[in-house]
Design an enzyme around this catalytic site. Structure first.
Site, short mmCIF file in Angstrom:
data_model
loop_
_atom_site.label_atom_id
_atom_site.label_comp_id
_atom_site.label_asym_id
_atom_site.label_seq_id
_atom_site.Cartn_x
_atom_site.Cartn_y
_atom_site.Cartn_z
N ASN A 73 24.00 -10.46 3.88
CA ASN A 73 23.95 -11.55 4.85
C ASN A 73 23.83 -10.95 6.24
OD1 ASN A 73 25.01 -14.29 3.47
ND2 ASN A 73 26.06 -12.55 2.54
N HIS A 89 21.99 -20.25 6.61
CA HIS A 89 22.58 -19.13 5.85
C HIS A 89 21.46 -18.11 5.62
CE1 HIS A 89 25.31 -17.82 2.38
NE2 HIS A 89 24.18 -17.24 2.05
N ARG A 97 33.30 -13.89 -0.20
CA ARG A 97 32.62 -14.43 -1.39
C ARG A 97 31.22 -13.83 -1.53
NH1 ARG A 97 27.86 -16.77 -2.62
NH2 ARG A 97 27.94 -17.95 -0.68
N HIS A 153 20.08 -14.31 4.84
CA HIS A 153 20.22 -12.91 4.43
C HIS A 153 19.24 -12.11 5.27
CE1 HIS A 153 23.01 -13.24 0.96
NE2 HIS A 153 22.71 -14.51 1.13
N CYS A 168 22.98 -12.07 -3.67
CA CYS A 168 23.24 -12.76 -4.92
C CYS A 168 22.80 -11.85 -6.06
CB CYS A 168 22.46 -14.07 -4.96
SG CYS A 168 22.55 -14.88 -6.55
P1 HMG Z 1 26.51 -20.85 -18.81
O1 HMG Z 1 26.67 -19.59 -19.60
O2 HMG Z 1 25.23 -21.61 -18.93
O3 HMG Z 1 27.74 -21.84 -18.96
O4 HMG Z 1 26.76 -20.49 -17.29
P2 HMG Z 1 28.47 -22.55 -20.12
O5 HMG Z 1 28.94 -23.87 -19.58
O6 HMG Z 1 27.63 -22.54 -21.37
O7 HMG Z 1 29.74 -21.63 -20.35
C1 HMG Z 1 29.66 -20.31 -20.84
C2 HMG Z 1 31.03 -19.64 -20.74
O8 HMG Z 1 31.42 -19.55 -19.37
C3 HMG Z 1 32.13 -20.42 -21.44
O9 HMG Z 1 33.08 -19.45 -21.88
C4 HMG Z 1 32.76 -21.21 -20.32
O10 HMG Z 1 34.12 -21.52 -20.59
C5 HMG Z 1 32.68 -20.23 -19.18
P3 HMG Z 1 33.09 -18.93 -23.43
O11 HMG Z 1 33.26 -20.17 -24.23
O12 HMG Z 1 31.74 -18.25 -23.63
O13 HMG Z 1 34.25 -17.99 -23.44
N1 HMG Z 1 32.63 -20.90 -17.85
C6 HMG Z 1 33.51 -20.66 -16.87
N2 HMG Z 1 34.55 -19.82 -16.76
C7 HMG Z 1 35.25 -19.82 -15.62
N3 HMG Z 1 34.92 -20.59 -14.55
C8 HMG Z 1 33.87 -21.44 -14.61
C9 HMG Z 1 33.12 -21.49 -15.80
N4 HMG Z 1 32.04 -22.20 -16.19
C10 HMG Z 1 31.77 -21.83 -17.45
N5 HMG Z 1 33.54 -22.19 -13.56
C11 HMG Z 1 27.48 -21.02 -15.06
C12 HMG Z 1 26.67 -21.47 -16.26
C13 HMG Z 1 27.12 -21.93 -13.90
C14 HMG Z 1 28.97 -21.13 -15.38
C15 HMG Z 1 27.11 -19.54 -14.75
O14 HMG Z 1 25.71 -19.44 -14.69
C16 HMG Z 1 27.69 -19.03 -13.47
O15 HMG Z 1 28.91 -18.94 -13.34
N6 HMG Z 1 26.82 -18.65 -12.51
C17 HMG Z 1 27.28 -18.17 -11.23
C18 HMG Z 1 26.23 -17.36 -10.55
C19 HMG Z 1 26.70 -16.98 -9.16
O16 HMG Z 1 27.88 -17.04 -8.86
N7 HMG Z 1 25.74 -16.61 -8.30
C20 HMG Z 1 26.06 -16.26 -6.95
C21 HMG Z 1 26.44 -17.42 -6.12
S1 HMG Z 1 25.06 -18.36 -5.48
C22 HMG Z 1 24.57 -17.48 -4.08
O17 HMG Z 1 25.02 -16.39 -3.85
C23 HMG Z 1 23.64 -18.13 -3.07
C24 HMG Z 1 24.37 -18.60 -1.81
O18 HMG Z 1 25.02 -17.55 -1.16
C25 HMG Z 1 23.35 -19.23 -0.85
C26 HMG Z 1 22.12 -18.36 -0.61
O19 HMG Z 1 22.24 -17.19 -0.23
O20 HMG Z 1 21.04 -18.93 -0.81
C27 HMG Z 1 25.41 -19.67 -2.15
MG MG Z 2 24.02 -16.08 0.14
#
Ligand code: HMG
Ligand code: MG
Length: 299
Positions: A249, A207, A15, A209, A240
């Site tokens: 990581n 966690h 992931r 990095h 990210c």
């Molecule tokens: P948004 O654009 O504000 O969301 O995104 P929305 O609710 O307005 O939806 C927009 C569109 O996305 C819509 O589609 C929804 O249906 C679709 P449209 O009508 O435009 O065709 N949508 C989805 N589709 C599939 N699956 C879903 C989903 N949700 C909405 N679940 C949202 C808000 C949270 C969805 C977006 O910002 C997002 O997906 N962000 C993810 C970012 C990400 O994955 N970052 C990396 C992970 S975090 C990380 O790495 C840190 C970690 O490792 C810890 C660390 O290191 O600190 C965990």
């Molecule tokens: Mg991370």
């Protein structure tokens, strides 16, 4: 002090490791990666992420990958979900554990999930309710616990508040993420100690990095403080896409090597993990970021 000798590694390579890769990896390679990891003795493998495919195109194949992996007995395969839509997609393919994620920094949360901290947690409430009814375990992540690429310093009090909130909501484990790898051991220890005053140490994970090369030192400080769950990614992949300057990581191979060298148990077969890391690096056409794999596979 925690006398337990056992550390559970949460392998986040499939992931966190892949989400930042620009070149699209075929689903079959991701499935192969997870199946290989399942054969190493790891107990927890974060398999993929049901976020918006527009935000993280690399993991648009989450359902296909999750459905195809061989679920090894005794191994848990959590998946990331940002909202109820993600939860429903994950449940449809049989996920039994999900992870929700937010940050201690408002600025980072806006970039990463387009929401304030409070708004993101409001989105988790229906996820938690559904998960409780479905018997699905929920892990929680707090990002930017030792610094934010947009806001800079992050007050420890904010980390404590968000971690406690996730735990109070029902997250069985809260993972504290140094998203951009800027932390150093004394800071990491102080942050963990402050969180552990409000959330039981047994419910905490770290966690790191490795952007600044501090991850193993930080993990050691946190182990001394009593944590026994460590997130890492095979071959040191990761980052990210919405955290400027974030790199991989800490490599799982390096963490396991350090722990075994300290006489701690992980249940992981280091040789198999090294083989898997070397194999993944070849798939990605990159040098491994694991020092242990480099040392062991040098010609
Ligand atoms: P948004 O654009 O504000 O969301 O995104 P929305 O609710 O307005 O939806 C927009 C569109 O996305 C819509 O589609 C929804 O249906 C679709 P449209 O009508 O435009 O065709 N949508 C989805 N589709 C599939 N699956 C879903 C989903 N949700 C909405 N679940 C949202 C808000 C949270 C969805 C977006 O910002 C997002 O997906 N962000 C993810 C970012 C990400 O994955 N970052 C990396 C992970 S975090 C990380 O790495 C840190 C970690 O490792 C810890 C660390 O290191 O600190 C965990
Ligand atoms: Mg991370």
């Amino acid at each position: 002090m925690n006398a337990s000798n056992h550390v559970r590694i949460v392998e986040v390579g499939p992931r966190d490791g892949l989400q930042n890769e620009k070149a699209m990896l075929p689903a079959a390679v991701k499935v192969d990666l997870i199946d290989r990891l399942s054969a190493t003795g790891l107990q927890t493998i974060e398999a993929t992420s049901f976020v918006s495919p527009k935000w993280v195109p690399q993991l648009a194949d989450a359902a296909e990958v999750f459905a195809a992996i061989r679920k090894a007995p005794g191994v848990v395969y959590p998946v990331l979900v940002p909202n109820l839509q993600g939860y429903e997609r994950a449940l449809a393919v049989g996920a039994t554990e999900v992870a929700v994620f937010t940050a201690a920094s408002e600025a980072f949360n806006q970039k990463n999930i387009n929401a304030s901290i409070d708004a993101s947690i409001d989105r988790f409430v229906p996820v938690m309710e559904r998960a409780r009814a479905d018997g699905v375990a929920v892990r929680g992540y707090v990002s930017t616990v030792l610094g934010c690429p947009y806001q800079g310093e992050v007050p420890v009090a904010d980390v404590v508040r968000v971690a406690k909130r996730l735990h109070d909501l029902g997250c069985h484990e809260v993972s504290l993420g140094d998203t951009i790898g800027v932390g150093t051991p004394a800071k990491a220890r102080a942050m963990l100690r402050a969180v552990a005053a409000e959330v039981p140490m047994a419910a905490l994970a770290v966690h790191f990095h490795d952007t600044y090369g501090q991850a193993l030192a930080n993990i050691l400080a946190c182990l001394e403080e009593g944590v026994r769950v460590v997130d890492s990614a095979v071959s040191g992949t990761g980052g990210c896409p919405y955290a400027r300057g974030a790199t991989g990581n800490v490599a799982s191979e390096d963490v396991v090597y350090m722990l075994h060298g300290m006489g701690m148990a992980t249940g992981v077969d280091l040789d198999r993990l090294i083989d898997t890391g070397a194999w993944l690096a070849a798939q990605l056409g990159k040098d491994t970021a694991s020092r242990v794999t480099r040392a062991r596979t040098a010609a």
